[in-house]
Enzyme design. Structure first.
Site, PDB file in Angstrom:
ATOM      1  N   PHE A  23      82.543  49.028  32.279  1.00 16.39           N
ATOM      2  CA  PHE A  23      82.233  50.789  31.757  1.00 16.39           C
ATOM      3  C   PHE A  23      83.477  51.290  31.085  1.00 16.39           C
ATOM      4  CE2 PHE A  23      78.890  53.584  33.702  1.00 16.39           C
ATOM      5  CZ  PHE A  23      77.910  52.846  33.383  1.00 16.39           C
ATOM      6  N   ARG A  57      84.599  58.950  27.645  1.00 17.72           N
ATOM      7  CA  ARG A  57      83.508  59.634  27.274  1.00 17.72           C
ATOM      8  C   ARG A  57      84.206  60.781  26.370  1.00 17.72           C
ATOM      9  NH1 ARG A  57      79.696  59.713  32.566  1.00 17.72           N
ATOM     10  NH2 ARG A  57      78.932  57.532  32.211  1.00 17.72           N
ATOM     11  N   HIS A  72      78.485  63.344  27.015  1.00 13.83           N
ATOM     12  CA  HIS A  72      78.158  62.196  27.147  1.00 13.83           C
ATOM     13  C   HIS A  72      77.973  61.612  25.677  1.00 13.83           C
ATOM     14  CE1 HIS A  72      76.707  58.235  27.837  1.00 13.83           C
ATOM     15  NE2 HIS A  72      77.027  58.235  29.132  1.00 13.83           N
ATOM     16  N   LEU A 115      69.545  60.582  28.336  1.00 12.43           N
ATOM     17  CA  LEU A 115      70.552  59.773  28.472  1.00 12.43           C
ATOM     18  C   LEU A 115      70.266  58.064  27.831  1.00 12.43           C
ATOM     19  CD1 LEU A 115      73.863  59.777  29.369  1.00 12.43           C
ATOM     20  CD2 LEU A 115      72.830  58.516  31.312  1.00 12.43           C
ATOM     21  N   HIS A 122      76.651  66.554  29.998  1.00 14.76           N
ATOM     22  CA  HIS A 122      76.330  65.587  31.169  1.00 14.76           C
ATOM     23  C   HIS A 122      76.797  65.984  32.430  1.00 14.76           C
ATOM     24  CE1 HIS A 122      75.224  61.636  32.246  1.00 14.76           C
ATOM     25  NE2 HIS A 122      76.303  61.245  32.711  1.00 14.76           N
ATOM     26  N   ARG A 136      85.500  62.550  33.976  1.00 15.06           N
ATOM     27  CA  ARG A 136      84.895  61.629  34.709  1.00 15.06           C
ATOM     28  C   ARG A 136      84.763  60.382  33.945  1.00 15.06           C
ATOM     29  NH1 ARG A 136      80.114  59.873  36.224  1.00 15.06           N
ATOM     30  NH2 ARG A 136      78.786  61.229  35.182  1.00 15.06           N
ATOM     31  N   GLN A 145      81.974  67.586  30.908  1.00 11.49           N
ATOM     32  CA  GLN A 145      82.116  66.469  30.392  1.00 11.49           C
ATOM     33  C   GLN A 145      80.708  66.204  29.326  1.00 11.49           C
ATOM     34  OE1 GLN A 145      81.041  62.117  31.994  1.00 11.49           O
ATOM     35  NE2 GLN A 145      83.049  62.255  31.800  1.00 11.49           N
ATOM     36  N   GLU A 150      75.745  54.473  29.367  1.00 16.75           N
ATOM     37  CA  GLU A 150      76.983  53.662  29.112  1.00 16.75           C
ATOM     38  C   GLU A 150      76.709  52.203  29.285  1.00 16.75           C
ATOM     39  OE1 GLU A 150      80.218  55.954  29.846  1.00 16.75           O
ATOM     40  OE2 GLU A 150      81.535  54.207  30.360  1.00 16.75           O
TER      41      GLU A 150
HETATM   42  C1  FAD Z   1      71.199  60.941  33.283  1.00 17.93           C
HETATM   43  C2  FAD Z   1      72.369  60.928  34.173  1.00 17.93           C
HETATM   44  C3  FAD Z   1      72.823  59.559  34.256  1.00 17.93           C
HETATM   45  C4  FAD Z   1      73.731  59.265  35.196  1.00 17.93           C
HETATM   46  N1  FAD Z   1      74.450  58.065  35.595  1.00 17.93           N
HETATM   47  C5  FAD Z   1      75.233  57.852  36.223  1.00 17.93           C
HETATM   48  C6  FAD Z   1      75.639  56.601  36.736  1.00 17.93           C
HETATM   49  O1  FAD Z   1      75.248  55.541  36.269  1.00 17.93           O
HETATM   50  N2  FAD Z   1      76.723  56.493  37.370  1.00 17.93           N
HETATM   51  C7  FAD Z   1      77.505  57.464  38.046  1.00 17.93           C
HETATM   52  O2  FAD Z   1      78.266  57.410  38.934  1.00 17.93           O
HETATM   53  N3  FAD Z   1      77.066  58.635  37.852  1.00 17.93           N
HETATM   54  C8  FAD Z   1      75.752  58.943  37.054  1.00 17.93           C
HETATM   55  N4  FAD Z   1      75.522  60.221  36.531  1.00 17.93           N
HETATM   56  C9  FAD Z   1      76.003  61.430  37.449  1.00 17.93           C
HETATM   57  C10 FAD Z   1      75.271  61.427  38.843  1.00 17.93           C
HETATM   58  O3  FAD Z   1      74.030  60.947  38.670  1.00 17.93           O
HETATM   59  C11 FAD Z   1      75.263  62.543  39.184  1.00 17.93           C
HETATM   60  O4  FAD Z   1      76.444  63.415  39.271  1.00 17.93           O
HETATM   61  C12 FAD Z   1      74.768  62.770  40.707  1.00 17.93           C
HETATM   62  O5  FAD Z   1      73.626  61.924  40.992  1.00 17.93           O
HETATM   63  C13 FAD Z   1      74.679  64.062  41.364  1.00 17.93           C
HETATM   64  O6  FAD Z   1      74.056  63.991  42.722  1.00 17.93           O
HETATM   65  P1  FAD Z   1      73.937  65.058  43.795  1.00 17.93           P
HETATM   66  O7  FAD Z   1      73.308  64.436  45.100  1.00 17.93           O
HETATM   67  O8  FAD Z   1      75.173  65.784  43.665  1.00 17.93           O
HETATM   68  O9  FAD Z   1      72.858  65.959  43.016  1.00 17.93           O
HETATM   69  P2  FAD Z   1      71.505  65.797  42.637  1.00 17.93           P
HETATM   70  O10 FAD Z   1      71.068  64.502  42.909  1.00 17.93           O
HETATM   71  O11 FAD Z   1      71.183  66.549  41.518  1.00 17.93           O
HETATM   72  O12 FAD Z   1      70.510  66.288  43.938  1.00 17.93           O
HETATM   73  C14 FAD Z   1      70.662  67.732  44.236  1.00 17.93           C
HETATM   74  C15 FAD Z   1      69.537  68.111  45.384  1.00 17.93           C
HETATM   75  O13 FAD Z   1      69.630  69.585  45.371  1.00 17.93           O
HETATM   76  C16 FAD Z   1      68.529  70.011  45.701  1.00 17.93           C
HETATM   77  N5  FAD Z   1      68.710  71.581  45.236  1.00 17.93           N
HETATM   78  C17 FAD Z   1      69.353  72.027  44.094  1.00 17.93           C
HETATM   79  N6  FAD Z   1      69.311  73.443  44.240  1.00 17.93           N
HETATM   80  C18 FAD Z   1      68.641  73.807  45.528  1.00 17.93           C
HETATM   81  C19 FAD Z   1      68.359  74.902  46.285  1.00 17.93           C
HETATM   82  N7  FAD Z   1      68.846  76.229  45.487  1.00 17.93           N
HETATM   83  N8  FAD Z   1      67.769  74.900  47.339  1.00 17.93           N
HETATM   84  C20 FAD Z   1      67.363  73.740  47.890  1.00 17.93           C
HETATM   85  N9  FAD Z   1      67.602  72.686  47.256  1.00 17.93           N
HETATM   86  C21 FAD Z   1      68.313  72.488  46.146  1.00 17.93           C
HETATM   87  C22 FAD Z   1      67.746  69.215  44.675  1.00 17.93           C
HETATM   88  O14 FAD Z   1      66.315  69.460  45.070  1.00 17.93           O
HETATM   89  C23 FAD Z   1      68.291  68.040  44.897  1.00 17.93           C
HETATM   90  O15 FAD Z   1      67.573  67.267  45.915  1.00 17.93           O
HETATM   91  C24 FAD Z   1      74.639  60.431  35.872  1.00 17.93           C
HETATM   92  C25 FAD Z   1      74.232  61.805  35.592  1.00 17.93           C
HETATM   93  C26 FAD Z   1      72.887  61.938  34.684  1.00 17.93           C
HETATM   94  C27 FAD Z   1      72.451  63.462  34.546  1.00 17.93           C
END
Ligand code: FAD
Length: 447
Positions: free
Chosen positions: A115, A283, A237, A247, A348, A383, A235, A250
Site C-alpha cells: 500500500f 496519498r 484520495h 472510491l 476521503h 493517514r 486527506q 489503493e
Molecule cells: C470509501 C472508503 C474506503 C476506505 N477504505 C479503507 C481501507 O481500505 N483501509 C483503511 O484502513 N481505511 C479505509 N477507509 C477509512 C475507514 O474506512 C474509516 O475511517 C472508518 O471505517 C470509519 O469507521 P468509524 O467506525 O469511525 O465510522 P463509521 O463506520 O462511519 O460508523 C459511524 C457510525 O456512527 C453512527 N452515527 C453517526 N452519527 C450518529 C448520530 N448522530 N447518532 C447515532 N449514530 C450515529 C452511524 O450510524 C455509524 O454506525 C476508507 C474510507 C472510505 C470512505
C-alpha cells in the site's frame, strides 16, 4: 421521557463502535449501541483496501511505526503510533479468530499486499470488501454477546453537567430520537459514553464518504466543551470516480495499477513527482501530482487522469479486485478489463477529531471517542492507506475496556493494563467513585 439505563453507551455501530462495545461487554459491562444506521450499513463497510498489521517475518511493528510517522509528515504523536502498530497484529488475528474471511495465499497464510507509503507489503485484506467483512464479523460477535442495539436512533446531544470548566464536567449519557417514530429518549450511561460516529466528509462537495458522514460526534463533543485536534488535516484520495466521488481502492495501485496523463505519460515517474515510489507514493503526493497535471493542461477533459489495470490480467483482477470492475462499470460505464478508469482526487478522511488519550478518554469525565471522529493523533497531517481500520479496532477496544472499567472497582483491571509504550499524551486521571444513574426528573425512567 423514556430513559434507557446501561453501563456503557456506544454512539455509532461502525468498526470503532462495534469493537468498543465488544470490549466493554468482555469487561462485564451492560453495553448498548445507539446508532442512526443499522451497524452493517455503517460507512466502514465501504473500506476496500485493507488493514495494516505487521504479521510476517521480515516485518515488525517498528517498521510500521516508522512508515506511519514518516507518512504523517512527522506530526503524529509517537506514543500513540507505537500503540497502534504494536496492537494491530493482535487485533487483526482476533478478527481472524472471529471468522473474518481474509484473502489467503495458496499455502493458507493470510495474504498481505503493498500500500502507499509502506516499506513492506503489510496490508491484510478480504478481497476488495475488507470493511464489509469487518462489520459483519464484529456484528456477529455483538449479537452473540447479547449487546443491545438501538438502531435508527439519532443521537443529538450529550448529557453533560454544566460546570464552567470542561475538565470538571461529567458525561452521564445521550439524548436521541427514534428516526421511525420521532420519539425522544434519554440513554443513561453509568460508566461512560463512547462516541464512534465516523468522519465529516459530507462537508465537502466531492467526497468518498457516505451521506451519513456528517461529523455528528465531533460537533456534539465540541458543543460539550471538548477540544477538537488537527482539524486542518483533511486527506484527499487520489483515485475517486469523477462523477460520484466513489472510491477506487489503493489496492489497484498496490496490485500494480498505473496512472497516465492525457499525453500517455506515466507522470508519477516521467514528471518526477515520486521517482522511487511512483504510484504508491503517499496519498497527498499522488493527489497533488494529479491536480498539477490537470492544472498544467495534461489532464483528460480538464478534470481527471487515467488509472490503468489492464496489464494485471483478468484472472488477477477478478480474484483480487472484482468489485472495482463493478464500480467502474456501474458509475462510469467503463469496462476496466478493456480500458483505463477516469480518476481524480476527492475528500476521503479527516485526520483530526475529538481530542483523546490512548484510552479514548476526552477531557470530560465519562466521555470517550474512538475511530474517525476521534483524534488520538496517529495520522498527523496524512493517514497512510490501511491505517484507519487498525485504528478502529485498536483504539475502539481500548476505549471500550477503559469506559467499562472506569467507575466500578470490580471491573477496574483494565485501567492498569499493560500500556506497550508507557504513558500517552495525558494520564486519564484518578478514578472516580461510582456515580448514581442519571435521573433527569422526578418521574425518572418511564420504561
Ligand atoms: C470509501 C472508503 C474506503 C476506505 N477504505 C479503507 C481501507 O481500505 N483501509 C483503511 O484502513 N481505511 C479505509 N477507509 C477509512 C475507514 O474506512 C474509516 O475511517 C472508518 O471505517 C470509519 O469507521 P468509524 O467506525 O469511525 O465510522 P463509521 O463506520 O462511519 O460508523 C459511524 C457510525 O456512527 C453512527 N452515527 C453517526 N452519527 C450518529 C448520530 N448522530 N447518532 C447515532 N449514530 C450515529 C452511524 O450510524 C455509524 O454506525 C476508507 C474510507 C472510505 C470512505
Amino acid at each position: 421521557m423514556t430513559i434507557h439505563n446501561h453501563d456503557v453507551i456506544v454512539v455509532g455501530g461502525g468498526g470503532a463502535g462495534l469493537r468498543a462495545a465488544i470490549a466493554a461487554r468482555e469487561e462485564g459491562a451492560d453495553v448498548a449501541i445507539v446508532t442512526k444506521l443499522h451497524p452493517v450499513r455503517s460507512h466502514t463497510g465501504a473500506a476496500e483496501g485493507g488493514i495494516n498489521a505487521a504479521l510476517r517475518e521480515g516485518d515488525d511493528w517498528e517498521m510500521h511505526a516508522y512508515d506511519t510517522m514518516k507518512g504523517s509528515d512527522y506530526l503524529a504523536d509517537a506514543p500513540a503510533v507505537e500503540t497502534l502498530c504494536q496492537d494491530s497484529p493482535h487485533e487483526t488475528i482476533q478478527l481472524e479468530h472471529w471468522g473474518m474471511p481474509f484473502s489467503r495465499e495458496d499455502d493458507g497464510t493470510v495474504s498481505q499486499r503493498p500500500f502507499g507509503g509502506l516499506s513492506f507489503p503489510r496490508t491484510t485484506y478480504a478481497g476488495a470488501e475488507t470493511g464489509h467483512h469487518l462489520l459483519h464479523t464484529m456484528y456477529q460477535q455483538v449479537v452473540k454477546r447479547g449487546i443491545e442495539v438501538y438502531d435508527e436512533w439519532y443521537v443529538t446531544e450529550l448529557a453533560v453537567t454544566d460546570h464552567e470548566n470542561p475538565g470538571d464536567r461529567i458525561c452521564h449519557g445521550v439524548v436521541a430520537y427514534d428516526i421511525a417514530t420521532g420519539e425522544l429518549a434519554g440513554f443513561a450511561a453509568e460508566d461512560g459514553v463512547i462516541l464512534a460516529t465516523g468522519g465529516p466528509g459530507q462537508v465537502y462537495d466531492h467526497t468518498t464518504n457516505a451521506v451519513a458522514n456528517t461529523g455528528d460526534g465531533a460537533a456534539m463533543a465540541y458543543r460539550a466543551g471538548v477540544p477538537l485536534e488537527d482539524m486542518e488535516f483533511i486527506q484527499f484520495h487520489p483515485t475517486t470516480l469523477p462523477s460520484t466521488g466513489v472510491l477506487i481502492s489503493e489496492g489497484v495501485r498496490g496490485e500494480g495499477g498505473i496512472l497516465y496523463n492525457d499525453d500517455g505519460e506515466r507522470f508519477m515517474y516521467e514528471r518526477g513527482y515520486a521517482n522511487n515510489a511512483g504510484e504508491l507514493a503517499s496519498r497527498d503526493v499522488v493527489s497533488r501530482a494529479e491536480l498539477t497535471e490537470v492544472n498544467e493542461d495534461r489532464g483528460i477533459q480538464d478534470e481527471y487522469v487515467h488509472l490503468d489495470m489492464r496489464h494485471l490480467g483478468e484472472e488477477r483482477i477478478v480474484d483480487r479486485l472484482e468489485n472495482i470492475l463493478h464500480l467502474a462499470e456501474d458509475f462510469e460505464g467503463v469496462d476496466a478489463l478493456e480500458e483505463p478508469m477516469p480518476v481524480k482526487p476527492g475528500q476521503h478522511y479527516a485526520m483530526g477529531g475529538i481530542e483523546t488519550d490512548e484510552n479514548g478518554q476526552t477531557c470530560i469525565d465519562g466521555l470517550y471517542a474512538a475511530g474517525e471522529n476521534a483524534c488520538v493523533s496517529v495520522h498527523g497531517a496524512n493517514r497512510l492507506g490501511g491505517n484507519a481500520l487498525p485504528e478502529l479496532i485498536v483504539f475502539g477496544a481500548r476505549a471500550g475496556r477503559h469506559a467499562a472499567g472506569r467507575s466500578r472497582p470490580d471491573r477496574s483491571t483494565r485501567a492498569t493494563r499493560r500500556s506497550p509504550m508507557g504513558a500517552g499524551k495525558r494520564s486519564s486521571g484518578p478514578r472516580r467513585p461510582s456515580r448514581p444513574r442519571w435521573r433527569p426528573n422526578a418521574a425518572g425512567s418511564t420504561g
